[in-house]
Design a protein around this motif. Structure first.
Motif, short mmCIF file in Angstrom:
data_model
loop_
_atom_site.label_atom_id
_atom_site.label_comp_id
_atom_site.label_asym_id
_atom_site.label_seq_id
_atom_site.Cartn_x
_atom_site.Cartn_y
_atom_site.Cartn_z
N VAL A 131 4.86 11.07 -1.83
CA VAL A 131 5.15 12.51 -1.75
C VAL A 131 6.54 12.77 -1.20
O VAL A 131 7.37 13.44 -1.82
N VAL A 132 6.85 12.20 -0.03
CA VAL A 132 8.11 12.54 0.65
C VAL A 132 9.29 11.87 -0.06
O VAL A 132 10.29 12.52 -0.36
N GLY A 133 9.18 10.57 -0.32
CA GLY A 133 10.21 9.90 -1.14
C GLY A 133 11.35 9.27 -0.37
O GLY A 133 12.07 8.44 -0.92
N VAL A 134 11.59 9.67 0.89
CA VAL A 134 12.51 8.92 1.75
C VAL A 134 11.67 8.40 2.92
O VAL A 134 10.60 8.90 3.19
N GLU A 135 12.19 7.37 3.62
CA GLU A 135 11.42 6.75 4.68
C GLU A 135 11.30 7.69 5.90
O GLU A 135 11.92 8.73 5.96
N SER A 136 10.54 7.18 6.88
CA SER A 136 10.30 7.99 8.08
C SER A 136 11.58 8.15 8.91
O SER A 136 12.51 7.35 8.82
N THR A 137 11.59 9.20 9.71
CA THR A 137 12.63 9.37 10.73
C THR A 137 12.30 8.42 11.88
O THR A 137 11.14 8.32 12.27
N PRO A 163 -0.64 12.41 11.86
CA PRO A 163 -0.02 11.43 10.99
C PRO A 163 1.13 12.05 10.22
O PRO A 163 1.03 13.20 9.79
N GLY A 164 2.22 11.29 10.04
CA GLY A 164 3.36 11.84 9.32
C GLY A 164 4.57 10.94 9.40
O GLY A 164 4.53 9.88 10.03
N PHE A 173 0.85 -1.21 0.00
CA PHE A 173 0.00 0.00 0.00
C PHE A 173 0.88 1.25 0.00
O PHE A 173 2.02 1.22 0.45
N PRO A 174 0.33 2.37 -0.52
CA PRO A 174 1.12 3.61 -0.52
C PRO A 174 1.12 4.27 0.85
O PRO A 174 0.16 4.15 1.60
N THR A 175 2.22 4.91 1.19
CA THR A 175 2.23 5.82 2.34
C THR A 175 2.79 7.14 1.80
O THR A 175 3.16 7.20 0.62
N GLU A 176 2.89 8.15 2.63
CA GLU A 176 3.45 9.42 2.15
C GLU A 176 4.97 9.34 1.96
O GLU A 176 5.54 10.16 1.24
N MET A 198 2.11 6.61 12.54
CA MET A 198 0.81 6.77 11.89
C MET A 198 1.07 7.48 10.57
O MET A 198 1.47 8.65 10.54
N PRO A 199 0.88 6.78 9.44
CA PRO A 199 1.22 7.37 8.13
C PRO A 199 0.21 8.43 7.70
O PRO A 199 -0.97 8.35 8.06
N ASN A 200 0.69 9.38 6.94
CA ASN A 200 -0.18 10.46 6.47
C ASN A 200 -0.58 10.20 5.02
O ASN A 200 -0.14 10.89 4.10
N ASN A 201 -1.39 9.16 4.84
CA ASN A 201 -1.86 8.82 3.49
C ASN A 201 -3.22 8.17 3.67
O ASN A 201 -3.40 7.29 4.50
N LYS A 202 -4.19 8.64 2.88
CA LYS A 202 -5.58 8.21 3.08
C LYS A 202 -5.75 6.71 2.84
O LYS A 202 -6.46 6.03 3.58
N VAL A 203 -5.08 6.19 1.79
CA VAL A 203 -5.21 4.76 1.50
C VAL A 203 -4.67 3.95 2.68
O VAL A 203 -5.31 3.00 3.16
#
Ligand code: AMP
Ligand code: MG
Length: 344
Positions: free
Chosen positions: A179-185, A97-98, A33-36, A125-130
């Motif tokens: 959108v962001v293109g690199v993984e989370s911190t 989310p972010g 699934f997509p995330t931001e 908590m990802p910031n992506n509706k899907v």
């Protein structure tokens, strides 16, 4: 195995497709699934056998723990085995989310294979509706690493996901490029001064506004140091070509000189640059990752995959400044280059 693929439109989501994905998660299957940040490869974080399917699909080493994705506060509390600290509350309020993953003591409900045997669990908590709808409708937290074959660049576009995960998972939910293109911190807030275990979509500078002093795990900056976060020790993001980072002043003339020598030896050379410098390499195979840190983060993994597609033997990459999102991009660039850096 057969992989069901749905193409989703973010402005008009096909909720039936997401419900189908949620049913697969509940039954123990795997859904991309997509995330931001980047695409994730998800399974029920509470079921050991489901989580094993993630490791199997990616070829991921079992001591590299997964991030657990939640869609609401109750789900978070279910996963953690400690009360929420003041620092955690502040971070959640500011960045969820972010693209911020927080390390907590784990609850008894999180199986050991999610955490690579650690007694802590990394949650975001990802910031992506899907993503949020999928988790909410699954009614369980979803463990999800990046949906790439282990060691390859993380997937930021639908075609990356299809080529890495087609035939290896039960379902793929595709949407636009991430959108962001690199993984989370990833941040550890258990000590007095919080420590960034992996730089990512939320910058050190952003975190300092909320938390005050923040350190970076020294283990992720130097080549031979040992990082606190298990996954950071692995080679990662590797393109097929050998990659060299060039750092310092007048880097374009140094790159031109080195590329010229390689080309005379019959090597195919690629150059990874930014918009301001791309005209300096006329006639060569050049990919620009853009004109800002945000664009560089958004485009970096795709650029590595483009070089693979073009087929080059060697990539010369211009170093970015290691601040703001540039820190996260440089962390990936150094790993992609196996810390092969020439400083001039
Ligand atoms: P990926 O799933 O590919 O985005 O990678 C997840 C990252 O989170 C890896 O660098 C892991 O080492 C890190 N991580 C996951 N769980 C923990 C944990 N409990 N403590 C420290 N780092 C973690
Ligand atoms: Mg990954």
């Amino acid at each position: 195995m057969e992989t069901l693929i749905h193409n989703l439109n973010i402005n008009d989501l096909d909720m039936n497709a997401i419900d189908e994905g949620a049913a697969i998660i509940r039954k123990g299957g795997t859904v991309v699934f997509p995330t931001e940040t980047v695409y994730g490869l998800g399974a029920n974080a509470l079921a050991e056998t489901s989580v094993n399917r993630i490791f199997h699909a990616k070829g991921r080493p079992s001591d590299n723990p997964l991030i657990v994705h939640v869609s609401n506060h109750d789900m978070l509390l279910f996963c953690i085995g400690e009360p929420l600290s003041e620092k955690a509350k502040k971070l959640i309020k500011s960045f969820w989310p972010g693209p911020l993953t927080i390390v907590f003591k784990k609850s008894k409900y999180i199986p050991d294979n999610v955490t690579g045997g650690l007694d802590t669990v990394a949650i975001r908590m990802p910031n992506n509706k899907v993503a949020l709808e999928l988790i909410e409708r699954s009614m369980v937290p979803i463990a999800a690493p990046s949906a790439n074959i282990s060691g390859k660049p993380s997937p930021t576009a639908p075609e990356h996901v299809i080529s890495d995960m087609g035939g290896k998972v039960d379902m793929i939910l595709l949407c636009s490029d991430t959108v962001v293109g690199v993984e989370s911190t990833v941040i550890d807030i258990s000590g007095e001064i919080p420590i960034i275990l992996r730089p990512g979509g939320v910058t050190k500078e952003d975190l300092e506004i909320v938390l005050g002093e923040v350190n970076i795990d020294p283990g992720i900056i130097e080549k031979n140091a040992s990082p606190k976060s298990p996954g950071m020790k692995y080679t990662h993001y590797a393109p097929d070509a050998q990659m060299v980072i060039i750092k310092g002043k007048n880097i374009s003339s140094k790159i031109l000189q080195m590329a010229g020598a390689d080309i005379r030896q019959g090597l195919r050379v690629g150059i990874l640059t930014i918009d301001a410098n791309k005209d300096k390499y006329k006639g060569l195979t050049v990919i620009s990752i853009g004109g800002s840190d945000e664009e560089a983060a958004h485009n970096f993994f795709n650029a590595l995959r483009e070089f693979d597609k073009i087929g080059v033997d060697k990539i010369y990459a211009e170093a970015l400044k290691e601040e703001y999102l540039g820190l996260a991009v440089m962390n990936r660039m150094k790993k992609a280059a196996g810390f092969n850096i020439i400083e001039i």
